[in-house]
Design a protein around this motif. Structure first.
Motif, PDB file in Angstrom:
ATOM      1  N   GLU A   1      14.429 129.831  69.612  1.00 39.82           N
ATOM      2  CA  GLU A   1      15.158 129.314  70.762  1.00 39.82           C
ATOM      3  C   GLU A   1      14.269 128.458  71.658  1.00 39.82           C
ATOM      4  OE1 GLU A   1      17.378 132.494  72.548  1.00 39.82           O
ATOM      5  OE2 GLU A   1      18.784 132.507  70.870  1.00 39.82           O
ATOM      6  N   ALA A   2      12.971 128.732  71.646  1.00 37.91           N
ATOM      7  CA  ALA A   2      12.068 127.815  72.344  1.00 37.91           C
ATOM      8  C   ALA A   2      12.065 126.462  71.649  1.00 37.91           C
ATOM      9  CB  ALA A   2      10.661 128.395  72.382  1.00 37.91           C
ATOM     10  N   LEU A   3      12.013 126.460  70.318  1.00 34.77           N
ATOM     11  CA  LEU A   3      12.008 125.207  69.560  1.00 34.77           C
ATOM     12  C   LEU A   3      13.278 124.393  69.797  1.00 34.77           C
ATOM     13  CD1 LEU A   3      10.515 126.469  66.169  1.00 34.77           C
ATOM     14  CD2 LEU A   3       9.434 124.880  67.765  1.00 34.77           C
ATOM     15  N   SER A   4      14.381 125.075  69.988  1.00 35.45           N
ATOM     16  CA  SER A   4      15.657 124.369  70.153  1.00 35.45           C
ATOM     17  C   SER A   4      15.870 123.881  71.578  1.00 35.45           C
ATOM     18  CB  SER A   4      16.815 125.287  69.755  1.00 35.45           C
ATOM     19  OG  SER A   4      16.959 126.346  70.690  1.00 35.45           O
ATOM     20  N   GLY A   5      14.979 124.283  72.509  1.00 35.82           N
ATOM     21  CA  GLY A   5      15.151 123.890  73.899  1.00 35.82           C
ATOM     22  C   GLY A   5      16.282 124.605  74.595  1.00 35.82           C
ATOM     23  N   THR A   6      16.635 125.790  74.095  1.00 32.80           N
ATOM     24  CA  THR A   6      17.714 126.575  74.695  1.00 32.80           C
ATOM     25  C   THR A   6      17.412 126.840  76.173  1.00 32.80           C
ATOM     26  OG1 THR A   6      18.151 127.688  72.590  1.00 32.80           O
ATOM     27  CG2 THR A   6      18.966 128.771  74.581  1.00 32.80           C
ATOM     28  N   PRO A   7      18.371 126.610  77.065  1.00 32.16           N
ATOM     29  CA  PRO A   7      18.131 126.963  78.466  1.00 32.16           C
ATOM     30  C   PRO A   7      17.661 128.405  78.571  1.00 32.16           C
ATOM     31  CG  PRO A   7      20.160 125.704  78.276  1.00 32.16           C
ATOM     32  CD  PRO A   7      19.706 126.001  76.868  1.00 32.16           C
ATOM     33  N   LEU A   8      16.671 128.623  79.404  1.00 29.82           N
ATOM     34  CA  LEU A   8      15.990 129.921  79.390  1.00 29.82           C
ATOM     35  C   LEU A   8      16.904 131.059  79.800  1.00 29.82           C
ATOM     36  CD1 LEU A   8      12.669 128.650  80.943  1.00 29.82           C
ATOM     37  CD2 LEU A   8      13.140 129.106  78.560  1.00 29.82           C
ATOM     38  N   TRP A   9      17.854 130.793  80.668  1.00 28.82           N
ATOM     39  CA  TRP A   9      18.759 131.848  81.109  1.00 28.82           C
ATOM     40  C   TRP A   9      19.810 132.166  80.046  1.00 28.82           C
ATOM     41  CZ3 TRP A   9      18.535 126.905  82.866  1.00 28.82           C
ATOM     42  CH2 TRP A   9      19.661 126.116  82.714  1.00 28.82           C
ATOM     43  N   LYS A  10      19.821 131.399  78.941  1.00 36.64           N
ATOM     44  CA  LYS A  10      20.776 131.642  77.862  1.00 36.64           C
ATOM     45  C   LYS A  10      20.115 132.171  76.592  1.00 36.64           C
ATOM     46  CE  LYS A  10      24.151 128.115  79.251  1.00 36.64           C
ATOM     47  NZ  LYS A  10      24.895 126.893  78.824  1.00 36.64           N
ATOM     48  N   MET A  11      18.812 132.426  76.639  1.00 36.31           N
ATOM     49  CA  MET A  11      18.131 132.880  75.433  1.00 36.31           C
ATOM     50  C   MET A  11      18.583 134.281  75.051  1.00 36.31           C
ATOM     51  SD  MET A  11      14.311 131.226  75.925  1.00 36.31           S
ATOM     52  CE  MET A  11      13.697 131.666  74.301  1.00 36.31           C
ATOM     53  N   SER A  12      18.451 134.585  73.750  1.00 35.50           N
ATOM     54  CA  SER A  12      18.957 135.859  73.236  1.00 35.50           C
ATOM     55  C   SER A  12      18.245 137.049  73.853  1.00 35.50           C
ATOM     56  CB  SER A  12      18.802 135.899  71.706  1.00 35.50           C
ATOM     57  OG  SER A  12      19.535 134.864  71.096  1.00 35.50           O
ATOM     58  N   GLY A  13      16.952 136.895  74.106  1.00 35.48           N
ATOM     59  CA  GLY A  13      16.237 137.936  74.822  1.00 35.48           C
ATOM     60  C   GLY A  13      16.559 137.863  76.299  1.00 35.48           C
ATOM     61  N   ALA A  14      16.076 138.813  77.047  1.00 32.46           N
ATOM     62  CA  ALA A  14      16.319 138.801  78.487  1.00 32.46           C
ATOM     63  C   ALA A  14      15.646 137.585  79.118  1.00 32.46           C
ATOM     64  CB  ALA A  14      15.773 140.078  79.114  1.00 32.46           C
ATOM     65  N   PRO A  15      16.253 137.018  80.163  1.00 28.19           N
ATOM     66  CA  PRO A  15      15.660 135.850  80.828  1.00 28.19           C
ATOM     67  C   PRO A  15      14.572 136.228  81.825  1.00 28.19           C
ATOM     68  CG  PRO A  15      17.746 136.374  81.848  1.00 28.19           C
ATOM     69  CD  PRO A  15      17.583 137.356  80.723  1.00 28.19           C
ATOM     70  N   LYS A  16      13.801 137.272  81.540  1.00 28.61           N
ATOM     71  CA  LYS A  16      12.756 137.759  82.454  1.00 28.61           C
ATOM     72  C   LYS A  16      11.572 136.809  82.373  1.00 28.61           C
ATOM     73  CE  LYS A  16      11.208 141.173  85.173  1.00 28.61           C
ATOM     74  NZ  LYS A  16       9.867 140.722  85.531  1.00 28.61           N
ATOM     75  N   ALA A  17      11.319 136.097  83.454  1.00 24.75           N
ATOM     76  CA  ALA A  17      10.397 134.966  83.422  1.00 24.75           C
ATOM     77  C   ALA A  17       8.969 135.379  83.102  1.00 24.75           C
ATOM     78  CB  ALA A  17      10.460 134.229  84.755  1.00 24.75           C
ATOM     79  N   TYR A  18       8.447 136.341  83.834  1.00 17.38           N
ATOM     80  CA  TYR A  18       7.050 136.746  83.705  1.00 17.38           C
ATOM     81  C   TYR A  18       6.747 137.282  82.308  1.00 17.38           C
ATOM     82  CZ  TYR A  18       3.445 140.424  84.645  1.00 17.38           C
ATOM     83  OH  TYR A  18       2.389 141.277  84.613  1.00 17.38           O
ATOM     84  N   GLU A  19       7.567 138.216  81.836  1.00 19.17           N
ATOM     85  CA  GLU A  19       7.307 138.819  80.529  1.00 19.17           C
ATOM     86  C   GLU A  19       7.456 137.809  79.393  1.00 19.17           C
ATOM     87  OE1 GLU A  19       8.140 142.366  83.131  1.00 19.17           O
ATOM     88  OE2 GLU A  19       8.683 140.248  83.027  1.00 19.17           O
ATOM     89  N   MET A  20       8.422 136.901  79.514  1.00 12.96           N
ATOM     90  CA  MET A  20       8.607 135.903  78.461  1.00 12.96           C
ATOM     91  C   MET A  20       7.374 135.010  78.336  1.00 12.96           C
ATOM     92  SD  MET A  20      11.564 132.984  77.957  1.00 12.96           S
ATOM     93  CE  MET A  20      12.912 134.170  77.932  1.00 12.96           C
TER      94      MET A  20
END
Length: 657
Positions: A243-262
């Motif tokens: 999903e990083a490669l696809s440029g998926t908006p971060l708040w829509k990624m399959s994992g949690a949108p937790k900024a720090y941990e990601m």
């Protein structure tokens, strides 16, 4: 020493005949190499801030309070007391490198020895009972234990500390590695869907780099593969790479949108790219960091609302509840630092500077002894609450110094072709030239208050190499002189000016940066605007322009910034004000409804609200035109920047200065 730990370690003989361990080769070398520990020191405003952080926060830490949970195991099946030691300690080791006094060495020595004394026979160091291993924040805590131990090993080469870190890793692999039947991305607190546990990738990759033990590489690859496995926390897996490669908006990624941990997971992926050269790892990091810049980073160089990605770039003009977690700011800077090293792209240094001189320093209490948990673009400054009163700590108080203390490493860097100057400021740095000479770099400047920077080079013998000067993206009209003569090469904003010549001792480089202030329009197009001068974001502050009392009103009350057609605005630096704790104060030209000119007083964002007292309100974005009567119309109080149910926090008594 455990043989398994150092399996594959290369050994070489020094000129004295003593055997020394050499770092294992990696497939991908950094484009830019950090300055050695202790090589760079700052004066001026930034130097004072670093000194305060080291003296009043890092070396003032109550060690007993952060060690005791490792003895007592109070976290049961929930809690994250085990993160505090490693977060604090990685920054404390950087603080010791910067200020290597006997007193500071005693602090870091005691802290590491007392932690290792809690290691059990299985190798475990943590705050969870055996029956609760792998639950909630346990693996997350082990990550920080290993990072702290490795920070000490990096500077001291103490093999016993590396062995202790290996034992922690070996124990984790036994419990959750290949063949264990455990999907590490399905462990941890359910709300963050395995992100926290997955971020243990970073110390495991670092252990492989330091030991060559293939077991660590196997485990690291196992962690990455687990991201694609459906599990009890998410039916698709967290799919970080894809999903990083696809440029998926971060708040829509399959994992949690937790900024720090990601971002912590991607710090580990950077290390794995160095080890393996796998282009997908680099491309995922590259795409993710640019997606963050595109969608999330706000004007002061941070992101998040309630600790998660929120499309913050577009929403930053809104009143924001629990905006810009300090853990996010510090980890964002560490991720930028990783990518600056890997790519040599000056844009990442631009971003680092913005975060340093705005979001990060604004989160540090004036005396350096404490930090905020959340920061805002309007409202009040509030000290962090204590998540665990027994430890007297919060995640952000432990993490904020980690962002600050990497500054000496990236300010001046080296490459095979020469030296790179990333950060301008009053400083001295000692690095190595391509031919192995010691090069001393001395910078004299009042930057970022003023734009003139004078750098003098000192080296034993003349040598041909490149000095790369960062030309900030915002500096559209930069001037450079070499020994008083104008440099006639290209000076392209957002790139480095690489000046290759025969350099001799006493050579002087003068840089004049374009410090014209700019009116920045809100990315969302809502009609709000802010002012930025150089890297510094400006703000209104109720000590400079008080809130209106509803009785006395000016004859004109609708104003807007007086920018020119190119967006520049002629702000004037005010030399003296009635608020001495403010770093920079400016008179900003505004026009009223009838076209008349008025000067509105503003200050730098770091100083805005820095009395840290209730009622000291500030604001960055303002509607254009804005209503002078309601400049602080939202009247956001301290409650938007604290956790629900917590009263207004203050610096704990044991750390007050």
């Amino acid at each position: 020493m455990a043989v398994a730990c150092l399996m594959g370690m290369q050994v070489q003989a020094s000129s004295s005949g003593k055997k020394e361990k050499a770092l294992l080769p990696v497939l991908v070398e950094n484009k830019l190499t950090p300055a050695p520990y202790g090589a760079t020191h700052f004066g001026g405003y930034l130097g004072k801030k670093i000194d305060l952080c080291i003296e009043n926060r890092l070396m003032a830490q109550d060690i007993e309070r952060i060690i005791q949970p490792f003895r007592d195991k109070p976290d049961g099946n929930w809690g994250f007391r085990s993160e505090f030691w490693g977060k604090w300690y990685t920054a404390a080791m950087q603080g010791y490198a910067y200020a290597p006094t006997e007193e500071n060495r005693a602090v870091v020595d005691r802290a590491v020895q007392e932690l290792i004394a809690t290691q059990d026979s299985t190798g475990y160091i943590g705050t969870y009972l055996t029956e609760n291993h792998l639950g909630e924040w346990d693996i997350w805590g082990r990550k920080y234990v290993m990072l702290g131990l490795l920070a000490y090993y990096d500077q001291t080469q103490d093999a016993s500390i590396l062995e202790a870190a290996c034992k922690v890793a070996d124990n984790l692999i036994d419990e959750a590695g290949p063949g264990s039947g455990v999907n590490i991305a399905a462990t941890g607190w359910i709300g963050w869907k395995g992100l926290a546990s997955s971020s243990v990738l970073e110390p495991i990759a670092l252990l492989y780099q330091k030991t060559g033990n293939p077991r660590y590489l196997e485990f690291a690859e196992h962690i990455i593969k687990s991201w694609d496995m459906p599990n009890k926390l998410t039916p698709t897996g967290i799919r970080l790479v894809q999903e990083a490669l696809s440029g998926t908006p971060l708040w829509k990624m399959s994992g949690a949108p937790k900024a720090y941990e990601m971002m912590s997971c991607f710090e580990g992926l950077c290390e794995m790219y160095r080890i393996t050269g796998n282009p997908l790892y680099f491309e995922a990091c590259h795409k993710l960091i640019n997606t963050i810049i595109r969608d999330e980073i706000m004007i002061v160089g941070s992101a998040s609302m309630m600790e998660i990605w929120c499309h913050g770039k577009m929403r930053q003009t809104e009143p924001m509840y629990q905006g810009m977690e300090t853990c996010v700011t510090a980890t964002w800077m560490k991720f930028l630092y990783q990518m600056l090293r890997l790519t040599g792209d000056s844009r990442y240094a631009d971003q680092l500077e913005t975060s340093l001189y705005n979001a990060l320093l604004a989160a540090m209490a004036p005396k350096g002894e404490w930090w905020s948990y959340y920061s805002s673009l309007m409202g009040e400054r509030v000290h962090s609450h204590q998540q665990f009163p027994d430890v007297v700590m919060s995640c952000c108080v432990a993490n904020g110094p980690r962002g600050l203390m990497i500054t000496p490493s990236w300010a001046v860097m080296t490459s095979p072709s020469g030296v790179t100057l990333n950060l301008y400021g009053k400083m001295n740095s000692s690095v190595t030239t391509p031919q192995g000479q010691t090069l001393d770099v001395a910078m004299e400047t009042e930057y970022p208050v003023q734009g003139a920077v004078s750098t003098t080079l000192t080296l034993p013998e003349s040598e041909k190499f490149a000095v790369s000067l960062r030309i900030p993206e915002w500096s559209k009209e930069t001037k450079v002189k070499i020994n008083g003569e104008p440099y006639d090469g290209y000076l392209i904003p957002g790139t480095y000016a690489s000046i290759e010549r025969q350099w001799s001792t006493g050579d002087k480089i003068d840089v004049e940066l374009d410090m014209r202030a700019r009116v920045v329009e809100a990315p969302s197009g809502v009609g709000d605007a802010a002012i930025v001068r150089g890297p510094i974001v400006l703000a209104f502050d109720s000590r400079l322009i008080p809130r209106r009392d509803g009785v006395t009103e000016p004859p004109m009350y609708r104003y807007e910034f007086m920018g020119d057609e190119e967006g520049y605005i002629d702000v004037q630096l005010v030399e003296q004000t009635d608020v001495p704790e403010i770093w920079m104060t400016f008179d900003v030209p505004c026009k009223d409804e009838a076209g008349g000119k008025h000067l509105m007083r503003m200050c730098d964002y770091v100083s805005a609200g820095n009395s840290w007292k209730e009622g000291n309100i500030f604001r960055v974005w303002t509607q254009q035109p804005f209503d002078y009567r309601h400049l602080y119309t939202n009247n956001l109080d301290w409650r938007v920047n604290v956790t629900v149910g917590v009263g207004r926090p203050e610096v704990p008594d044991i750390y007050k200065k």
